[in-house]
Design a protein around this motif. Sequence first.
Motif, PDB file in Angstrom:
ATOM      1  N   ILE A 106       0.437  -1.223   0.213  1.00  0.00           N
ATOM      2  CA  ILE A 106      -0.433  -0.054  -0.532  1.00  0.00           C
ATOM      3  C   ILE A 106       0.743   1.047   0.546  1.00  0.00           C
ATOM      4  N   VAL A 107       0.105   2.061  -0.638  1.00  0.00           N
ATOM      5  CA  VAL A 107       1.252   3.255  -1.120  1.00  0.00           C
ATOM      6  C   VAL A 107       0.121   4.988  -0.387  1.00  0.00           C
ATOM      7  N   LEU A 108      -0.072   6.000   0.660  1.00  0.00           N
ATOM      8  CA  LEU A 108      -0.513   6.474   1.371  1.00  0.00           C
ATOM      9  C   LEU A 108       0.118   8.058   1.500  1.00  0.00           C
ATOM     10  N   GLY A 109      -0.877   9.107   0.768  1.00  0.00           N
ATOM     11  CA  GLY A 109      -0.464  10.170   0.803  1.00  0.00           C
ATOM     12  C   GLY A 109      -1.731  11.028   1.136  1.00  0.00           C
ATOM     13  N   LEU A 110      -1.373  11.485   2.485  1.00  0.00           N
ATOM     14  CA  LEU A 110      -2.791  12.333   3.551  1.00  0.00           C
ATOM     15  C   LEU A 110      -2.809  14.166   3.228  1.00  0.00           C
ATOM     16  N   GLU A 111      -3.927  14.133   2.648  1.00  0.00           N
ATOM     17  CA  GLU A 111      -3.571  15.998   2.922  1.00  0.00           C
ATOM     18  C   GLU A 111      -5.145  16.255   4.205  1.00  0.00           C
ATOM     19  N   VAL A 112      -4.253  16.967   5.145  1.00  0.00           N
ATOM     20  CA  VAL A 112      -5.237  17.166   6.833  1.00  0.00           C
ATOM     21  C   VAL A 112      -5.396  18.214   6.097  1.00  0.00           C
ATOM     22  N   ILE A 170       6.666  16.336   4.157  1.00  0.00           N
ATOM     23  CA  ILE A 170       5.600  17.160   3.910  1.00  0.00           C
ATOM     24  C   ILE A 170       5.714  18.467   2.268  1.00  0.00           C
ATOM     25  N   GLU A 171       4.905  18.030   1.666  1.00  0.00           N
ATOM     26  CA  GLU A 171       5.415  18.259  -0.072  1.00  0.00           C
ATOM     27  C   GLU A 171       4.595  20.096   0.266  1.00  0.00           C
ATOM     28  N   ARG A 172       3.514  20.481   0.924  1.00  0.00           N
ATOM     29  CA  ARG A 172       3.123  22.109   1.319  1.00  0.00           C
ATOM     30  C   ARG A 172       2.030  22.370   2.127  1.00  0.00           C
ATOM     31  N   SER A 223       1.182  15.894   2.595  1.00  0.00           N
ATOM     32  CA  SER A 223       1.806  14.730   3.135  1.00  0.00           C
ATOM     33  C   SER A 223       2.914  14.528   1.689  1.00  0.00           C
ATOM     34  N   MET A 224       3.508  13.803   1.170  1.00  0.00           N
ATOM     35  CA  MET A 224       4.580  12.912   0.622  1.00  0.00           C
ATOM     36  C   MET A 224       3.563  11.431   0.276  1.00  0.00           C
ATOM     37  N   PRO A 225       3.934  10.933  -1.157  1.00  0.00           N
ATOM     38  CA  PRO A 225       2.636   9.630  -0.224  1.00  0.00           C
ATOM     39  C   PRO A 225       4.158   8.732   0.551  1.00  0.00           C
ATOM     40  N   ASN A 278      -5.339   9.325  -0.008  1.00  0.00           N
ATOM     41  CA  ASN A 278      -5.149   8.721  -0.714  1.00  0.00           C
ATOM     42  C   ASN A 278      -4.146   7.494  -0.895  1.00  0.00           C
ATOM     43  N   VAL A 279      -5.231   6.481  -1.445  1.00  0.00           N
ATOM     44  CA  VAL A 279      -4.435   5.108  -1.317  1.00  0.00           C
ATOM     45  C   VAL A 279      -4.465   4.291  -3.446  1.00  0.00           C
ATOM     46  N   SER A 280      -2.969   4.430  -2.751  1.00  0.00           N
ATOM     47  CA  SER A 280      -3.274   2.661  -4.388  1.00  0.00           C
ATOM     48  C   SER A 280      -1.842   1.787  -3.832  1.00  0.00           C
ATOM     49  N   CYS A 334      -6.942   6.518  -5.473  1.00  0.00           N
ATOM     50  CA  CYS A 334      -7.818   6.902  -4.842  1.00  0.00           C
ATOM     51  C   CYS A 334      -8.241   7.574  -3.896  1.00  0.00           C
ATOM     52  N   GLU A 335      -9.251   8.776  -3.478  1.00  0.00           N
ATOM     53  CA  GLU A 335      -8.599  10.169  -2.422  1.00  0.00           C
ATOM     54  C   GLU A 335      -9.947   9.524  -2.081  1.00  0.00           C
ATOM     55  N   ILE A 336     -10.058   9.138  -0.041  1.00  0.00           N
ATOM     56  CA  ILE A 336     -10.562   9.498   0.346  1.00  0.00           C
ATOM     57  C   ILE A 336     -11.095  10.640   1.087  1.00  0.00           C
ATOM     58  N   SER A 363     -15.401  10.733 -10.243  1.00  0.00           N
ATOM     59  CA  SER A 363     -14.773  10.250 -10.840  1.00  0.00           C
ATOM     60  C   SER A 363     -13.675  11.366 -11.160  1.00  0.00           C
ATOM     61  N   LYS A 364     -12.434  10.969 -11.985  1.00  0.00           N
ATOM     62  CA  LYS A 364     -11.666  12.251 -12.882  1.00  0.00           C
ATOM     63  C   LYS A 364     -12.393  12.790 -13.518  1.00  0.00           C
ATOM     64  N   GLU A 365     -12.783  12.076 -14.722  1.00  0.00           N
ATOM     65  CA  GLU A 365     -13.481  12.789 -16.237  1.00  0.00           C
ATOM     66  C   GLU A 365     -14.422  13.742 -15.878  1.00  0.00           C
TER      67      GLU A 365
END
Length: 498
Positions: free
Chosen positions: A17-23, A131-133, A168-170, A209-211, A234-236, A285-287
């Motif tokens: 699993i790879v996870l990145g969070l936007e808090v 942390i990305e930003r 955050s970064m993943p 964010n989960v991949s 995918c972003e939950i 969805s992204k579309e």
Amino acid sequence: MSEKSKQIEGRTGPWEIVLGLEVHAQVASNAKLFSGAAVGAGASPNSQVSLVDAAMPGMLPVINRHCVEQAVKTGLGLKAQINLKSHFDRKNYFYPDLPQGYQISQFKHPIVGEGEVIVEHDDGSTFTVRIERLHLEQDAGKSLHDQDPNATYVDLNRAGTALMEIVSMPDMRTSEEAAAYVKKLRTILVYLGTCDGDMEKGNLRADVNVSVCRPGDYEKFRETGSFSHLGTRCEIKNVNSYRYIQQAIEYEARRQIEILEDGGKIDQETRLFDPTKGETRSMRSKEEAHDYRYFPDPDLLPLELDPAWVKRIEATLPELPDAKKGRFQSQYGLSAYDAQVLISERARADYYEAAAKGRDAKLTANWVTNDLAARLTAGGIEIEASPIFPDAIAELVQLIEENVISSKIAKDVFERMWNGEGRASEIVEKQGLKQVSDTGELEAIIDKLIAENPGQAEQVKEKPQAIGWFVGQVMKATGGKANPGVINQLLKSKLGAD
Ligand code: ADP
Ligand code: MG
């Protein structure tokens, strides 16, 4: 953490699993980001709305200096780059609870750049999340669907409230790591006083964010920095408890693995977590994703910070959790574990320091993290509101240190303190709980026991552990008040077990 424990066994082999969070953290502030309207939960609907928040024509936003200061403080606490020049952009979308028709946010030029957070696993080992930003943005209002069977009402009290979005970064690899990261981030924000951290009220919430990928892919991503080595994410949205974060990730990872193992592919989409079903489901969805048409907000000047002002803020930073933990270990000789438990809440750390003054540091730590913590948790009481004050715990510890009471009796004294029967020394006095260290009194009890139980006494000669039975009997005879050190010494000499 071992490589294996990161892996999930699928039909076609192992996955990771790879996870990145936007808090999203609500800035602790009395007023909103661009208006003077009050901030705070509990007010009656639409009572904290200025003309700016309601987006009346011709209204102009004015930046709240305090919110900027809070964002800078947070950036410094995350050991991040502070950008002396940043911009506000309009993020355009239509939603009933967004009267402006756009959200003021920071897109290309956020106020805070790259930083890092050191996070503890349960076993005390640590990992780093980059942390990305961090950027400042407005919150939206709230649609109320439960007030009328045929209509939706809108409450704009929250509209315009300042949020910090911390991206955050993943860098998280298990659901536990994601929860531990949010926990640590929350601790830092609460220490800094830049967010109250109240997750139940939604003042701190995470987009997760989960991949999933195959073993080895993540390492390639870290070596090259290229996201192409990772799976589609995918972003939950808006998960607001540690437990939900973990449940949502576990469910979502399995869902993605099943799709991939069936030969399908993952659509990049935004999903919602349903806590009652324990599932995530598609939101858009992204579309169908919005084209936000970001552009710089023409009503706001670029935000320029004076480096001297940033320096002054830096000088006001409190001791942060990592530093406090190190100091607790060196100054008080505590284990990493005890130090971690104590510093995880700033109020608990302060309580401990007040209680430990001049006392046995380890013993005090035990009382604060075990007996007191258990009582507080059971009663749903914050340590700031503890009915037992730090100096009262110190007094209890002193009585144990000075052998006035045994640890066992101390538990009873503590219960009485909790029930408001008074201070430790008063209780000991009133209840006659003083430890019996008087050798004469104990000797008489022991002699009688030996005389009445010759068989047991014989046994001790062959099996020294059998002495425990005698210790128990003496304790019983004295109502638990005998000094265990003295009993052991007396028994050993009388039974010849040395
Ligand atoms: P968006 O605006 O589309 O949400 P952001 O850049 O704001 O994009 O945030 C993306 C988040 O997703 C970051 O936290 C990032 O670490 C995370 N992320 C990016 N790619 C992946 C991936 N393949 N797997 C998991 N998380 C990812
Ligand atoms: Mg985002």
